[in-house]
Design an enzyme around this catalytic site. Structure first.
Site, PDB file in Angstrom:
ATOM      1  CG  ASN A 198      -1.873  -1.269   1.220  1.00 43.25           C
ATOM      2  OD1 ASN A 198      -2.177  -1.908   0.177  1.00 43.25           O
ATOM      3  ND2 ASN A 198      -2.815  -1.397   1.949  1.00 43.25           N
ATOM      4  CB  THR A 244     -15.553  40.131 -28.414  1.00 42.02           C
ATOM      5  OG1 THR A 244     -16.269  41.077 -29.266  1.00 42.02           O
ATOM      6  CG2 THR A 244     -14.250  40.747 -27.818  1.00 42.02           C
ATOM      7  CG  HIS A 245     -19.657  38.389 -28.814  1.00 41.22           C
ATOM      8  ND1 HIS A 245     -20.720  37.929 -27.972  1.00 41.22           N
ATOM      9  CD2 HIS A 245     -19.367  39.584 -28.281  1.00 41.22           C
ATOM     10  CE1 HIS A 245     -20.626  38.783 -26.905  1.00 41.22           C
ATOM     11  NE2 HIS A 245     -20.069  39.637 -27.071  1.00 41.22           N
ATOM     12  CB  SER A 296     -10.245  14.359 -48.847  1.00 40.84           C
ATOM     13  OG  SER A 296     -11.176  13.320 -49.364  1.00 40.84           O
ATOM     14  CE  LYS A 304     -11.827  19.593 -47.236  1.00 36.95           C
ATOM     15  NZ  LYS A 304     -12.530  18.411 -46.331  1.00 36.95           N
ATOM     16  CD  GLU A 338     -10.408  18.257 -38.064  1.00 39.00           C
ATOM     17  OE1 GLU A 338     -11.641  18.261 -38.444  1.00 39.00           O
ATOM     18  OE2 GLU A 338      -9.698  17.982 -38.890  1.00 39.00           O
ATOM     19  CE1 TYR A 385      -4.344   0.030  -2.740  1.00 40.81           C
ATOM     20  CE2 TYR A 385      -5.468  -1.990  -2.308  1.00 40.81           C
ATOM     21  CZ  TYR A 385      -4.832  -0.951  -3.287  1.00 40.81           C
ATOM     22  OH  TYR A 385      -4.575  -1.569  -4.564  1.00 40.81           O
TER      23      TYR A 385
END
Ligand code: ARG
Length: 460
Positions: free
Chosen positions: A112, A155-156, A276, A282, A289, A316
């Protein structure tokens, strides 16, 4: 049923299926703990010898057997056997096969406190490694800041104000600095010696816990044995929280880079993209990602650790073994993502023309113009209204602010503006956009690694 090292009170003992269920996955994780388990045992037996709990001959026999297991491990020749349950039993069995004194190495110790020790040593290394990776990412941003120039702040997700590339880089350097600080603080808490807590109640053997702390380069001893054993998983959860926040940051950065590159404002180096199988056109930002996606894994590991602990009583419980998986998986993912992100950041390029157009189409000069009017005596709320009208005027006209003459701008704003003032107000090349990032050479993780390495060298 083969005889286990703890088999005294058993008849038939656990079935092969039980051993497999308990150990088959854990033993793979334990392979990571081999060097730490051996170093911990070397410190333990040296202390037992100094305290005259084992004889000189016994100490020498055990420590030379441990060193030989260490060399086998270095040569990839020490393979853990699942039927021996875990790393602790594997090392002890290997030592005992070399010297009968091996049967004494577990005196005044339990698995332990031993597993707590192994995990602390392991986590110290992982924490320092993560700090170094974070510093690597900071350095990548510092180098990128040399490609200075204007940039839009959002922003936003809409254009807000003009900033510089180096200002943006510096924001990430500062932000990562907090992740480093957080890990350093967690490091301070995990850098305490649990060895000697034994199973749960300490021991009457005259052990010297400060001595094992010194030999293993710990800063302190975790005093109360019950607390020490019950704390299994706490440092793991804390580190996983630090990693989760860092991963949150990497995920947000990924999202930002994907978005900025999708708008053509910055370029991701080809080596960090893939194509791709069907669409020849692509070029996808997979690395980013995947970093964004893997953030979820680390959150999952944090949740795993917290949930594994929440129903356990003090002392434990085998549930605690689960935190090993969570910690190791979370650390692997976070370290890999930090490294990948440093690569992506180093390869970024900026499309200055597109950035100019972005700033222009977002009327990014508007706040500066309002401030200019306010500075010249107009109440800010009025100045805001006027600058808003100017934006509206440009929108109706289908032109950017910089296309207006000083005269036209002055008419819309309702005040005369000097040519020279307008020239600086309408553009994005002002001196305040010229910030530079300076990242101090990191020393903490490197120095701490050296201190530990030196202590280990003396043991093996
Ligand atoms: N493999 C165990 C773990 O990682 C080691 C501790 C075992 N202790 C015990 N009493 N079964 O938690």
């Amino acid at each position: 049923m083969k005889k286990m090292l703890w088999g005294g009170r058993f008849g038939e003992g656990p079935s092969a299926d039980t051993i497999l269920f308990n150990s088959s996955e854990n033993i793979q994780l334990d392979a990571e703990l081999i060097p730490y388990d051996i170093l911990g045992s070397l410190a333990h037996v040296r202390m037992l010898y100094k305290q005259e709990i084992i004889s000189t001959a016994e100490y020498e026999g055990i420590s030379s057997a441990l060193k030989s297991v260490y060399s086998q491990w270095e040569g990839d020749a020490f393979i853990l056997r699942p039927d021996l349950e875990d790393v602790h039993m594997n090392v002890e069995a290997a030592v005992t096969a070399m010297t009968p004194a091996g049967k004494k190495m577990h005196t005044a110790r339990s698995r332990n406190d031993q597993v707590l020790l192994d995990m602390r040593l392991y986590m110290r290394d992982r924490a320092l490694g993560l700090i170094l990776e974070m510093e690597g990412l900071q350095k990548a941003f510092a180098a990128l800041s040399e490609k200075d120039g204007p940039m839009a702040a959002y922003t936003h997700t809409r254009v807000a104000q003009p900033i510089t590339i180096s200002f943006w880089c510096e924001s990430w350097v500062d932000s990562l600095g907090r992740d480093i600080d957080r890990l350093k603080e967690a490091y301070g808490r995990l850098n305490a010696n649990p060895l000697g807590a034994c199973a749960i109640a300490g021991t009457a053997w005259k052990i010297d816990r400060k001595e094992t702390a010194r030999l293993l380069a710990f800063n302190s001893v975790q005093e109360n044995a019950l607390d020490a054993i019950s704390s299994r998983g706490e440092c793991e959860a804390e580190m996983l929280f630090c990693m989760s926040l860092a991963m949150c940051k990497l995920s947000r950065l990924s999202e930002e880079l994907i978005w900025l590159s999708q708008k053509g404002l910055l370029g991701i180096a080809e080596k960090h993209t893939t194509g791709s199988s069907i669409m020849p056109n692509k070029k996808n930002p997979d690395v980013l990602e995947l970093i964004r996606g893997r953030c979820g894994r680390v959150y999952g590991s944090l949740a795993h650790a917290l949930i594994a602990l929440k129903g356990t009583m003090g002392g434990y419980n085998s549930d605690m073994q689960e935190t090993k998986y969570a910690l190791m998986s979370g650390s692997d993912t976070t370290a890999a993502c930090l490294q990948a992100m440093a690569g992506v950041v180093s390869g970024l390029t900026f499309n200055r023309g597109a950035i100019e157009r972005e700033l222009e189409s977002g009327y990014a000069q508007a706040t500066e113009i309002a401030d200019f009017l306010a500075l010249n005596g107009m109440p800010f709320r009025e100045a805001h209204e006027k600058a808003g009208k100017l934006v509206r005027h440009c929108e109706d006209k289908g032109a950017g602010i910089s296309a207006l003459s000083a005269k036209e701008a002055g008419t819309v704003l309702g005040c005369a503006i000097k040519e020279s003032d307008w020239a600086s107000l309408k553009g994005f090349g002002r001196k305040r956009l010229n910030r530079r990032v300076t990242v101090k050479a990191p020393t903490f993780a490197r120095e701490e690694k050296e201190r530990i390495e030196e202590a280990y060298q003396k043991l093996v």
